[in-house]
Design a protein around this motif. Sequence first.
Motif, PDB file in Angstrom:
ATOM      1  N   TYR A  14       0.839  -1.066  -0.022  1.00  0.00           N
ATOM      2  CA  TYR A  14       0.047   0.055   0.011  1.00  0.00           C
ATOM      3  C   TYR A  14       1.058   1.223   0.062  1.00  0.00           C
ATOM      4  CZ  TYR A  14      -3.533  -3.355   1.451  1.00  0.00           C
ATOM      5  OH  TYR A  14      -4.453  -4.411   1.439  1.00  0.00           O
ATOM      6  N   ALA A  19       2.778  -4.597   2.731  1.00  0.00           N
ATOM      7  CA  ALA A  19       1.881  -5.293   3.780  1.00  0.00           C
ATOM      8  C   ALA A  19       2.215  -6.862   3.481  1.00  0.00           C
ATOM      9  CB  ALA A  19       0.444  -4.876   3.241  1.00  0.00           C
ATOM     10  N   PRO A  38       0.759 -11.739  14.302  1.00  0.00           N
ATOM     11  CA  PRO A  38       0.409 -10.591  15.104  1.00  0.00           C
ATOM     12  C   PRO A  38      -0.412  -9.472  14.205  1.00  0.00           C
ATOM     13  CG  PRO A  38       2.870 -10.281  14.665  1.00  0.00           C
ATOM     14  CD  PRO A  38       2.370 -11.802  14.316  1.00  0.00           C
ATOM     15  N   ASN A  39      -1.000  -8.661  14.846  1.00  0.00           N
ATOM     16  CA  ASN A  39      -1.675  -7.489  14.107  1.00  0.00           C
ATOM     17  C   ASN A  39      -0.682  -7.024  13.047  1.00  0.00           C
ATOM     18  OD1 ASN A  39      -4.139  -7.694  14.961  1.00  0.00           O
ATOM     19  ND2 ASN A  39      -3.848  -6.804  16.817  1.00  0.00           N
ATOM     20  N   GLY A  40      -1.017  -6.705  12.105  1.00  0.00           N
ATOM     21  CA  GLY A  40      -0.224  -6.129  11.126  1.00  0.00           C
ATOM     22  C   GLY A  40       0.930  -7.015  10.235  1.00  0.00           C
ATOM     23  N   ALA A  41       0.599  -8.288  10.409  1.00  0.00           N
ATOM     24  CA  ALA A  41       1.766  -9.260  10.059  1.00  0.00           C
ATOM     25  C   ALA A  41       1.210  -9.390   8.377  1.00  0.00           C
ATOM     26  CB  ALA A  41       1.451 -10.463  10.323  1.00  0.00           C
ATOM     27  N   GLY A  42       0.074  -9.027   7.874  1.00  0.00           N
ATOM     28  CA  GLY A  42      -0.285  -9.269   6.360  1.00  0.00           C
ATOM     29  C   GLY A  42      -1.439 -10.270   6.232  1.00  0.00           C
ATOM     30  N   LYS A  43      -1.828 -10.777   7.359  1.00  0.00           N
ATOM     31  CA  LYS A  43      -3.029 -11.838   7.328  1.00  0.00           C
ATOM     32  C   LYS A  43      -4.165 -11.325   6.510  1.00  0.00           C
ATOM     33  CE  LYS A  43      -3.729 -12.216  11.491  1.00  0.00           C
ATOM     34  NZ  LYS A  43      -2.543 -11.275  12.194  1.00  0.00           N
ATOM     35  N   THR A  44      -4.895 -10.357   6.970  1.00  0.00           N
ATOM     36  CA  THR A  44      -5.928  -9.687   5.948  1.00  0.00           C
ATOM     37  C   THR A  44      -5.680  -9.380   4.611  1.00  0.00           C
ATOM     38  OG1 THR A  44      -6.868  -9.005   8.078  1.00  0.00           O
ATOM     39  CG2 THR A  44      -7.790  -7.989   6.231  1.00  0.00           C
ATOM     40  N   THR A  45      -4.650  -8.712   4.158  1.00  0.00           N
ATOM     41  CA  THR A  45      -4.152  -8.577   2.919  1.00  0.00           C
ATOM     42  C   THR A  45      -3.979  -9.644   2.128  1.00  0.00           C
ATOM     43  OG1 THR A  45      -2.958  -6.532   3.793  1.00  0.00           O
ATOM     44  CG2 THR A  45      -2.561  -7.225   1.439  1.00  0.00           C
ATOM     45  N   ARG A 328      -0.035   2.047  13.721  1.00  0.00           N
ATOM     46  CA  ARG A 328      -1.137   2.083  12.399  1.00  0.00           C
ATOM     47  C   ARG A 328      -2.021   3.004  12.539  1.00  0.00           C
ATOM     48  NH1 ARG A 328      -2.707  -4.215  11.857  1.00  0.00           N
ATOM     49  NH2 ARG A 328      -3.829  -3.411   9.935  1.00  0.00           N
ATOM     50  N   GLU A 333      -6.426   3.244   6.827  1.00  0.00           N
ATOM     51  CA  GLU A 333      -6.477   2.026   6.374  1.00  0.00           C
ATOM     52  C   GLU A 333      -7.925   1.528   5.644  1.00  0.00           C
ATOM     53  OE1 GLU A 333      -4.654  -1.024   8.384  1.00  0.00           O
ATOM     54  OE2 GLU A 333      -2.872  -0.063   8.968  1.00  0.00           O
ATOM     55  N   GLN A 336      -8.767   3.818   2.831  1.00  0.00           N
ATOM     56  CA  GLN A 336      -8.192   3.210   1.528  1.00  0.00           C
ATOM     57  C   GLN A 336      -8.563   1.973   0.989  1.00  0.00           C
ATOM     58  OE1 GLN A 336      -3.779   4.335   2.709  1.00  0.00           O
ATOM     59  NE2 GLN A 336      -3.624   3.872   0.494  1.00  0.00           N
TER      60      GLN A 336
HETATM   61  N1  LIG Z   1      -5.624  -0.251   3.194  1.00  0.00           N
HETATM   62  C1  LIG Z   1      -4.391  -0.179   3.797  1.00  0.00           C
HETATM   63  N2  LIG Z   1      -3.708   0.970   3.588  1.00  0.00           N
HETATM   64  C2  LIG Z   1      -2.348   1.234   3.973  1.00  0.00           C
HETATM   65  N3  LIG Z   1      -1.840   0.346   4.709  1.00  0.00           N
HETATM   66  C3  LIG Z   1      -2.612  -0.960   5.028  1.00  0.00           C
HETATM   67  C4  LIG Z   1      -3.662  -0.973   4.618  1.00  0.00           C
HETATM   68  N4  LIG Z   1      -4.244  -2.237   5.017  1.00  0.00           N
HETATM   69  C5  LIG Z   1      -3.212  -2.803   5.463  1.00  0.00           C
HETATM   70  N5  LIG Z   1      -1.918  -2.036   5.697  1.00  0.00           N
HETATM   71  C6  LIG Z   1      -0.826  -2.185   6.331  1.00  0.00           C
HETATM   72  O1  LIG Z   1      -0.249  -3.500   5.755  1.00  0.00           O
HETATM   73  C7  LIG Z   1       0.368  -4.242   6.836  1.00  0.00           C
HETATM   74  C8  LIG Z   1      -0.464  -5.345   6.976  1.00  0.00           C
HETATM   75  O2  LIG Z   1      -2.058  -5.288   7.190  1.00  0.00           O
HETATM   76  P1  LIG Z   1      -2.697  -6.353   7.547  1.00  0.00           P
HETATM   77  O3  LIG Z   1      -4.206  -5.720   7.827  1.00  0.00           O
HETATM   78  O4  LIG Z   1      -2.693  -7.262   6.239  1.00  0.00           O
HETATM   79  O5  LIG Z   1      -2.180  -7.392   8.507  1.00  0.00           O
HETATM   80  P2  LIG Z   1      -3.048  -8.186   9.598  1.00  0.00           P
HETATM   81  O6  LIG Z   1      -1.929  -9.360   9.972  1.00  0.00           O
HETATM   82  O7  LIG Z   1      -4.433  -8.825   8.868  1.00  0.00           O
HETATM   83  O8  LIG Z   1      -3.430  -7.498  10.823  1.00  0.00           O
HETATM   84  P3  LIG Z   1      -5.035  -7.282  11.592  1.00  0.00           P
HETATM   85  O9  LIG Z   1      -5.431  -8.350  11.880  1.00  0.00           O
HETATM   86  O10 LIG Z   1      -4.827  -6.077  12.433  1.00  0.00           O
HETATM   87  O11 LIG Z   1      -5.778  -6.628  10.205  1.00  0.00           O
HETATM   88  C9  LIG Z   1       0.210  -3.316   8.195  1.00  0.00           C
HETATM   89  O12 LIG Z   1       1.361  -2.637   8.281  1.00  0.00           O
HETATM   90  C10 LIG Z   1      -1.022  -2.240   7.795  1.00  0.00           C
HETATM   91  O13 LIG Z   1      -0.574  -1.122   8.509  1.00  0.00           O
END
Ligand SMILES: Nc1ncnc2c1ncn2[C@@H]1O[C@H](COP(=O)(O)OP(=O)(O)OP(=O)(O)O)[C@@H](O)[C@H]1O
Length: 339
Positions: A14, A19, A38-45, A328, A333, A336
């Motif tokens: 992003y 991510a 952990p939160n922010g690791a990239g799972k959701t992406t 974060r 996010e 976006q």
């Molecule tokens: N739409 C977005 N715009 C900018 N940065 C993003 C966006 N979505 C995620 N990120 C960034 O990308 C990285 C991975 O985020 P992601 O949500 O994939 O992680 P995650 O492991 O699923 O955590 P969570 O469970 O908190 O969502 C993080 O640093 C986050 O700040």
Amino acid sequence: MAAAVLIETLKKSYGSIPAVKDISFKVERGEIFGLLGPNGAGKTTTIRCLCTLTKPDGGKVEVCGIDAIAQPKLARRRLGYIAQEVALDKVLTGRELLQLQAALYHLPSAAAKERIEQLLTLLGLTDYAEQKTGTYSGGLRKRLDLAAGLLHQPDLLVLDEPTVGLDIESRVVVWDFLRQLREAGTTVLITSHYLEEIDALADRLAIIDRGVVIAEGTPSQLKDRVGGDRVTLRIREFTAEEEAIQAKDKLQTLPFVEEIIVNTAQGNTLNLVVKRQSNPLSQIETTLTEMDLPIFSMAQSRPSLDDVYLAATGRTLMDEELAAAGSRDLKKEKKQAMK
Ligand SMILES: Nc1ncnc2c1ncn2[C@@H]1O[C@H](COP(=O)(O)OP(=O)(O)OP(=O)(O)O)[C@@H](O)[C@H]1O
């Protein structure tokens, strides 16, 4: 038969934030697969790329043998996606909401009616079906969300942090339901930052850290790989780094000690890996007493998935969560992600 999910060298940034840097894993049919990190690791992406909601910058994504980047519509038919936040229309009743969803999936009305009845029963929602969803508790909302994701009988159900914010009772209902789904042949992919959740549910898992996979296997394979028992030792409530290193150097000479990590993020706690047969605590105590050092707390345990994470990264999941929480901007996010 093709795997339920095949992800190879996935990449997604992003802007300047990478991510997902390089993620590969495979989910076989009929298993519960966990993505832990952990939160922010990239799972959701990662799973948004899998569910065709986000376009990756590179890599391969397949759902049941279908190229999800080239044929997103076809891939979507094979999967159900349950997002982290439940976005229910509060004025509809549970049943109305499922009827609306069924129409969006173009299910024929007789089949839809039968499927809705079946899912309401399966998820213990029959008594709440005529109530407005705005009155639902978090646990009920999540169950309704599960029903909605399963209406079109997908081969693969993808859930992003399905039990965040749920009480333990609702969490157990969700876990049991996912196990039943697996028994009935549905493949389940679940992300979580709860170690116990993945440990309890997943047949296999991948641990994700800062956009890369750092370990993959069954929970017991991964735990066996990190070796013996763990001893968590706190010399003082807040130990000076110098003192912790001094203790580490000495304890490392004990024959049963395999490895020691000084965890600076947790007041310079010492995390020891010790041979399983040994009875290490009394010998550690003797050694520290000889050095004139006190013991604030000390405990021995079997390796956990957190130890797998610690061995690979030098940090615990909790440390990483805390560090990520401060850096974060979730509102930004979200905005976006909606674009
Ligand atoms: N739409 C977005 N715009 C900018 N940065 C993003 C966006 N979505 C995620 N990120 C960034 O990308 C990285 C991975 O985020 P992601 O949500 O994939 O992680 P995650 O492991 O699923 O955590 P969570 O469970 O908190 O969502 C993080 O640093 C986050 O700040």
